[in-house]
Write an enzyme that holds these catalytic residues in place. Structure first.
Site, PDB file in Angstrom:
ATOM      1  N   ASN A   1      -1.291   0.521 -20.801  1.00 20.37           N
ATOM      2  CA  ASN A   1      -2.387  -0.003 -20.342  1.00 20.37           C
ATOM      3  C   ASN A   1      -3.726   1.614 -20.229  1.00 20.37           C
ATOM      4  OD1 ASN A   1      -2.614  -3.332 -18.368  1.00 20.37           O
ATOM      5  ND2 ASN A   1      -1.093  -2.045 -20.122  1.00 20.37           N
TER       6      ASN A   1
ATOM      7  N   THR B   1       7.135  -4.736 -19.127  1.00 16.55           N
ATOM      8  CA  THR B   1       6.699  -3.365 -19.920  1.00 16.55           C
ATOM      9  C   THR B   1       7.258  -3.713 -21.379  1.00 16.55           C
ATOM     10  OG1 THR B   1       6.646  -0.803 -19.737  1.00 16.55           O
ATOM     11  CG2 THR B   1       8.314  -2.115 -18.651  1.00 16.55           C
ATOM     12  N   ASP B   2       6.608  -2.775 -21.865  1.00 20.59           N
ATOM     13  CA  ASP B   2       7.826  -2.906 -23.670  1.00 20.59           C
ATOM     14  C   ASP B   2       8.446  -1.883 -23.400  1.00 20.59           C
ATOM     15  OD1 ASP B   2       5.621  -0.109 -23.092  1.00 20.59           O
ATOM     16  OD2 ASP B   2       4.883  -0.577 -24.841  1.00 20.59           O
ATOM     17  N   GLU B   3       8.454  -0.764 -22.012  1.00 17.91           N
ATOM     18  CA  GLU B   3       9.663   0.228 -22.099  1.00 17.91           C
ATOM     19  C   GLU B   3      10.810   0.016 -22.097  1.00 17.91           C
ATOM     20  OE1 GLU B   3       8.919   3.894 -19.149  1.00 17.91           O
ATOM     21  OE2 GLU B   3       6.792   3.854 -20.053  1.00 17.91           O
TER      22      GLU B   3
ATOM     23  N   LEU C   1       1.123  -0.813  -0.214  1.00 20.52           N
ATOM     24  CA  LEU C   1      -0.153   0.480   0.124  1.00 20.52           C
ATOM     25  C   LEU C   1       0.717   1.204   0.144  1.00 20.52           C
ATOM     26  CD1 LEU C   1      -2.943  -0.904   2.879  1.00 20.52           C
ATOM     27  CD2 LEU C   1      -2.492  -1.539  -0.032  1.00 20.52           C
TER      28      LEU C   1
ATOM     29  N   ASP D   1       9.820  19.510 -21.552  1.00 18.85           N
ATOM     30  CA  ASP D   1       9.144  17.661 -21.548  1.00 18.85           C
ATOM     31  C   ASP D   1       9.760  17.480 -21.024  1.00 18.85           C
ATOM     32  OD1 ASP D   1       8.697  15.639 -23.252  1.00 18.85           O
ATOM     33  OD2 ASP D   1      10.419  15.883 -24.623  1.00 18.85           O
TER      34      ASP D   1
ATOM     35  N   LYS E   1      13.066  -2.264 -14.510  1.00 10.14           N
ATOM     36  CA  LYS E   1      12.146  -3.303 -14.891  1.00 10.14           C
ATOM     37  C   LYS E   1      12.540  -4.347 -15.842  1.00 10.14           C
ATOM     38  CE  LYS E   1       8.511  -3.746 -13.864  1.00 10.14           C
ATOM     39  NZ  LYS E   1       7.248  -4.626 -13.786  1.00 10.14           N
TER      40      LYS E   1
ATOM     41  N   TYR F   1      12.908   3.488 -14.091  1.00  6.18           N
ATOM     42  CA  TYR F   1      11.740   2.868 -14.409  1.00  6.18           C
ATOM     43  C   TYR F   1      12.263   1.389 -15.343  1.00  6.18           C
ATOM     44  CZ  TYR F   1       7.974   1.027 -15.427  1.00  6.18           C
ATOM     45  OH  TYR F   1       6.359   0.026 -15.629  1.00  6.18           O
ATOM     46  N   SER F   2      12.540   2.286 -16.470  1.00  6.53           N
ATOM     47  CA  SER F   2      12.701   0.667 -17.361  1.00  6.53           C
ATOM     48  C   SER F   2      13.671   0.020 -17.192  1.00  6.53           C
ATOM     49  CB  SER F   2      12.556   1.756 -19.130  1.00  6.53           C
ATOM     50  OG  SER F   2      13.204   2.608 -18.638  1.00  6.53           O
TER      51      SER F   2
HETATM   52  P1  NAD Z   1       0.429   0.622  -9.709  1.00  4.20           P
HETATM   53  O1  NAD Z   1       1.909   2.232  -9.464  1.00  4.20           O
HETATM   54  O2  NAD Z   1      -1.059   1.184  -9.950  1.00  4.20           O
HETATM   55  O3  NAD Z   1       0.375  -0.466  -9.328  1.00  4.20           O
HETATM   56  C1  NAD Z   1       1.330  -0.600  -7.776  1.00  4.20           C
HETATM   57  C2  NAD Z   1       1.124  -1.668  -6.593  1.00  4.20           C
HETATM   58  O4  NAD Z   1       2.435  -2.314  -6.429  1.00  4.20           O
HETATM   59  C3  NAD Z   1       0.465  -0.222  -6.206  1.00  4.20           C
HETATM   60  O5  NAD Z   1      -0.754  -0.849  -5.490  1.00  4.20           O
HETATM   61  C4  NAD Z   1       1.879  -0.400  -4.764  1.00  4.20           C
HETATM   62  O6  NAD Z   1       0.972  -0.454  -3.133  1.00  4.20           O
HETATM   63  C5  NAD Z   1       2.431  -1.662  -4.869  1.00  4.20           C
HETATM   64  N1  NAD Z   1       3.377  -2.008  -4.263  1.00  4.20           N
HETATM   65  C6  NAD Z   1       4.618  -1.081  -4.626  1.00  4.20           C
HETATM   66  N2  NAD Z   1       5.743  -1.552  -4.216  1.00  4.20           N
HETATM   67  C7  NAD Z   1       5.445  -2.476  -3.483  1.00  4.20           C
HETATM   68  C8  NAD Z   1       6.144  -2.878  -2.464  1.00  4.20           C
HETATM   69  N3  NAD Z   1       7.685  -3.014  -2.259  1.00  4.20           N
HETATM   70  N4  NAD Z   1       5.722  -4.393  -2.749  1.00  4.20           N
HETATM   71  C9  NAD Z   1       4.209  -4.861  -2.583  1.00  4.20           C
HETATM   72  N5  NAD Z   1       3.641  -3.669  -3.249  1.00  4.20           N
HETATM   73  C10 NAD Z   1       4.299  -2.917  -3.492  1.00  4.20           C
HETATM   74  O7  NAD Z   1       0.967  -0.041 -11.109  1.00  4.20           O
HETATM   75  P2  NAD Z   1      -0.067  -0.173 -12.483  1.00  4.20           P
HETATM   76  O8  NAD Z   1       0.260   0.565 -13.388  1.00  4.20           O
HETATM   77  O9  NAD Z   1      -0.938  -1.160 -12.188  1.00  4.20           O
HETATM   78  O10 NAD Z   1       1.079  -1.175 -12.574  1.00  4.20           O
HETATM   79  C11 NAD Z   1       1.643  -3.177 -12.710  1.00  4.20           C
HETATM   80  C12 NAD Z   1       2.143  -3.427 -13.120  1.00  4.20           C
HETATM   81  O11 NAD Z   1       2.027  -3.258 -14.407  1.00  4.20           O
HETATM   82  C13 NAD Z   1       3.699  -3.489 -12.692  1.00  4.20           C
HETATM   83  O12 NAD Z   1       4.880  -4.184 -12.698  1.00  4.20           O
HETATM   84  C14 NAD Z   1       4.416  -2.179 -14.767  1.00  4.20           C
HETATM   85  O13 NAD Z   1       5.833  -2.082 -14.434  1.00  4.20           O
HETATM   86  C15 NAD Z   1       3.868  -3.106 -15.245  1.00  4.20           C
HETATM   87  N6  NAD Z   1       3.630  -2.396 -16.039  1.00  4.20           N
HETATM   88  C16 NAD Z   1       2.517  -1.127 -16.432  1.00  4.20           C
HETATM   89  C17 NAD Z   1       1.580  -0.523 -17.650  1.00  4.20           C
HETATM   90  C18 NAD Z   1       0.896   1.000 -17.179  1.00  4.20           C
HETATM   91  O14 NAD Z   1       0.019   0.936 -18.566  1.00  4.20           O
HETATM   92  N7  NAD Z   1       0.375   0.665 -16.237  1.00  4.20           N
HETATM   93  C19 NAD Z   1       2.108  -1.092 -18.739  1.00  4.20           C
HETATM   94  C20 NAD Z   1       2.964  -2.459 -19.335  1.00  4.20           C
HETATM   95  C21 NAD Z   1       3.278  -2.711 -18.047  1.00  4.20           C
HETATM   96  O1  TDX Z   2       1.173  15.164 -17.767  1.00  5.27           O
HETATM   97  C1  TDX Z   2       1.519  14.521 -18.393  1.00  5.27           C
HETATM   98  N1  TDX Z   2       1.578  14.932 -19.591  1.00  5.27           N
HETATM   99  C2  TDX Z   2       2.497  14.737 -21.294  1.00  5.27           C
HETATM  100  O2  TDX Z   2       2.122  14.712 -22.211  1.00  5.27           O
HETATM  101  C3  TDX Z   2       1.572  12.902 -18.195  1.00  5.27           C
HETATM  102  C4  TDX Z   2       1.330  12.723 -16.726  1.00  5.27           C
HETATM  103  C5  TDX Z   2       2.142  12.725 -19.179  1.00  5.27           C
HETATM  104  N2  TDX Z   2       2.889  12.927 -20.753  1.00  5.27           N
HETATM  105  C6  TDX Z   2       2.783  12.250 -21.347  1.00  5.27           C
HETATM  106  C7  TDX Z   2       4.342  10.912 -21.239  1.00  5.27           C
HETATM  107  C8  TDX Z   2       3.876  10.510 -22.330  1.00  5.27           C
HETATM  108  O3  TDX Z   2       4.100  10.045 -23.154  1.00  5.27           O
HETATM  109  O4  TDX Z   2       2.310  10.986 -21.948  1.00  5.27           O
HETATM  110  C9  TDX Z   2       2.476   9.722 -22.432  1.00  5.27           C
HETATM  111  C10 TDX Z   2       2.435   8.619 -20.757  1.00  5.27           C
HETATM  112  O5  TDX Z   2       2.586   8.950 -20.022  1.00  5.27           O
HETATM  113  P1  TDX Z   2       2.429   8.190 -18.539  1.00  5.27           P
HETATM  114  O6  TDX Z   2       0.721   8.014 -18.425  1.00  5.27           O
HETATM  115  O7  TDX Z   2       2.973   8.610 -17.604  1.00  5.27           O
HETATM  116  O8  TDX Z   2       2.945   7.010 -19.201  1.00  5.27           O
HETATM  117  P2  TDX Z   2       4.792   6.242 -19.858  1.00  5.27           P
HETATM  118  O9  TDX Z   2       5.638   7.336 -19.415  1.00  5.27           O
HETATM  119  O10 TDX Z   2       4.039   5.946 -21.189  1.00  5.27           O
HETATM  120  O11 TDX Z   2       4.925   5.010 -19.469  1.00  5.27           O
HETATM  121  C11 TDX Z   2       3.087   3.375 -18.853  1.00  5.27           C
HETATM  122  O12 TDX Z   2       3.540   2.792 -19.650  1.00  5.27           O
HETATM  123  C12 TDX Z   2       4.224   1.837 -19.730  1.00  5.27           C
HETATM  124  C13 TDX Z   2       3.486   3.101 -17.427  1.00  5.27           C
HETATM  125  O13 TDX Z   2       3.363   4.437 -17.032  1.00  5.27           O
HETATM  126  C14 TDX Z   2       4.202   2.739 -16.973  1.00  5.27           C
HETATM  127  O14 TDX Z   2       3.866   1.864 -15.637  1.00  5.27           O
HETATM  128  C15 TDX Z   2       4.639   1.145 -17.856  1.00  5.27           C
HETATM  129  O15 TDX Z   2       5.008   0.105 -18.269  1.00  5.27           O
END
Ligand code: NAD
Ligand code: TDX
Length: 354
Positions: free
Chosen positions: A183, A125-127, A35, A275, A157, A153-154
């Site tokens: 997502n 992640t694709d990143e 959490l 940026d 991962k 971050y990437s």
């Molecule tokens: P999120 O930030 O919404 O959720 C992360 C969750 O992990 C939270 O509930 C947080 O409390 C928990 N957490 C963080 N550190 C922790 C720890 N040390 N121990 C236990 N729990 C912990 O993230 P999300 O967007 O749901 O992403 C989930 C996974 O999917 C991540 O691994 C992310 O890299 C991957 N991912 C996300 C996206 C995207 O677009 N959001 C895309 C591809 C992959």
């Molecule tokens: O305020 C903003 N303005 C803006 O222009 C924010 C928050 C983002 N952006 C841009 C940055 C990116 O090009 O929008 C795009 C999407 O940004 P995010 O939502 O931060 O996502 P991104 O950086 O692409 O990463 C997401 O996708 C891959 C997730 O956060 C990651 O966890 C996942 O691995």
């Protein structure tokens, strides 16, 4: 089957729990989540009291707590969603990303080695592939694309992915990895592009678009991601990586304009700001492996998914209002207060700019 879902109080993890409850109601699910700011117990309210669901608050970096949990529960499958997930935060403070995303993954896999497991699935992640140029729309990330990360971050991962593959080769751990594109959907934390723009627009606040807004992301509805992971758990080959994406590339600026139009807000709210450092230009997944091997295809068209998502944020204002009333305000001020706004530059103006 007993599943341990880490990070299940976050965006994708919670949607995965709901999906699995629906598709495999006989499974027992244990959610392990520390959490952090991104985890919300209220998200899990609908499953919290179910007899085949259990919530445990602990960090995946806490070796003792993790081993105790494995000893008591003996899960069959672990799906690791737990991570620090926001690129901008990783640029400000990389350390916790290394601890959670790399060390935490190693702790979980050590527990799997000691107590035994049928499958450890790493949600990646694709990143990890870095980015693609805008002028090569013919190029996509395949599972063979070299890892070439841009942000802390990437990189964290990618580190976890390499460790998972090493645990498979060295210790024979039955590992699978999925690398998904961006997502969107219900319960996404308001720091991310789509919910941030929806919430700001609803408040008639500026919509901060980084750089020129021309960066491209490949958007997938969260439930399609959950379905893909379920397929990999059932039929995926251990030691393999599966890319997940639905060929739905969009420029950031077009997403923001679409949100303005859907909410009846003026595009004059759009503000171009400094940026992101090291900002990846384009992500684009080639999902042919998961399609041909596991028969997975995305089901939700973007027009439907984004409509559903915007409606969800309109109908669930209590969920996000609680979040943005707290620490989020400080975060927003820190991240956006110092970003100067810049005049919008489009690609047709590029030549003149240089
Ligand atoms: P999120 O930030 O919404 O959720 C992360 C969750 O992990 C939270 O509930 C947080 O409390 C928990 N957490 C963080 N550190 C922790 C720890 N040390 N121990 C236990 N729990 C912990 O993230 P999300 O967007 O749901 O992403 C989930 C996974 O999917 C991540 O691994 C992310 O890299 C991957 N991912 C996300 C996206 C995207 O677009 N959001 C895309 C591809 C992959
Ligand atoms: O305020 C903003 N303005 C803006 O222009 C924010 C928050 C983002 N952006 C841009 C940055 C990116 O090009 O929008 C795009 C999407 O940004 P995010 O939502 O931060 O996502 P991104 O950086 O692409 O990463 C997401 O996708 C891959 C997730 O956060 C990651 O966890 C996942 O691995």
């Amino acid at each position: 089957m007993k599943l341990l879902v880490t990070g299940g109080a976050g965006f994708i993890g919670s949607n995965f729990i709901f999906y699995m409850r629906k598709e495999h109601p006989e499974d027992l699910i244990i959610c392990l989540d520390s959490l952090t700011y991104a985890g919300n117990l209220s998200t899990l309210a609908s499953v919290m009291d179910q007899p085949n669901f259990k919530f445990v608050k602990a960090s995946i970096t806490d070796r003792r707590a993790v081993y105790r949990l494995f000893e008591e529960e003996q899960p069959d499958i672990v799906v690791n969603f737990a991570a620090e997930s926001h690129v901008d935060r990783s640029i400000e403070n990389p350390e916790v990303f290394l601890e959670t995303n790399i060390i935490g993954t190693a702790v979980l896999m050590d527990a799997c080695r000691i107590y035994g497991i049928r499958r450890f699935h790493q949600v990646s992640t694709d990143e990890v592939y870095g980015d693609l140029p805008l002028d090569r729309p013919d190029r996509f990330f395949t599972e063979q694309t070299p890892l070439h990360t841009s942000s802390p971050y990437s990189s964290s991962k990618a580190g976890a992915d390499l460790l998972a593959l090493a645990y498979h080769r060295t210790y024979g751990l039955p590992v699978t990895i999925s690398r998904c594109s961006n997502n969107y959907g219900p319960y996404q934390f308001p720091e991310k592009l789509i919910p941030l723009m929806i919430i700001n627009a609803l408040h008639n606040k500026p919509l901060p678009v980084y750089g020129k807004g021309e960066n491209v992301r490949d958007w997938l509805y969260v439930e399609d991601h959950c379905k893909a992971i379920d397929r990999i758990l059932q039929h995926g080959r251990v030691g393999e990586v599966y890319n997940i994406g639905g060929h739905n590339e969009m420029r950031n600026i077009d997403i923001v304009k679409l949100i303005c139009n859907a909410l009846g807000k003026p595009e004059s709210l759009i503000t171009y700001v400094t940026d992101r450092k090291g900002h990846d230009m384009r992500y684009a997944i080639d999902p042919s492996k998961i399609h041909s091997e596991l028969g997975w295809l995305p089901e939700t068209r973007f027009q439907d998914g984004i409509g559903r998502t915007i409606r969800w944020y309109l109908e669930n204002q209590d969920w996000w209002k609680t979040i943005i009333s707290g620490e989020y305000q400080n975060y927003y001020e820190k991240m956006y207060g110092g970003r100067s706004s810049a005049a919008p530059l489009t690609s047709d103006m590029k030549g003149k700019e240089e």
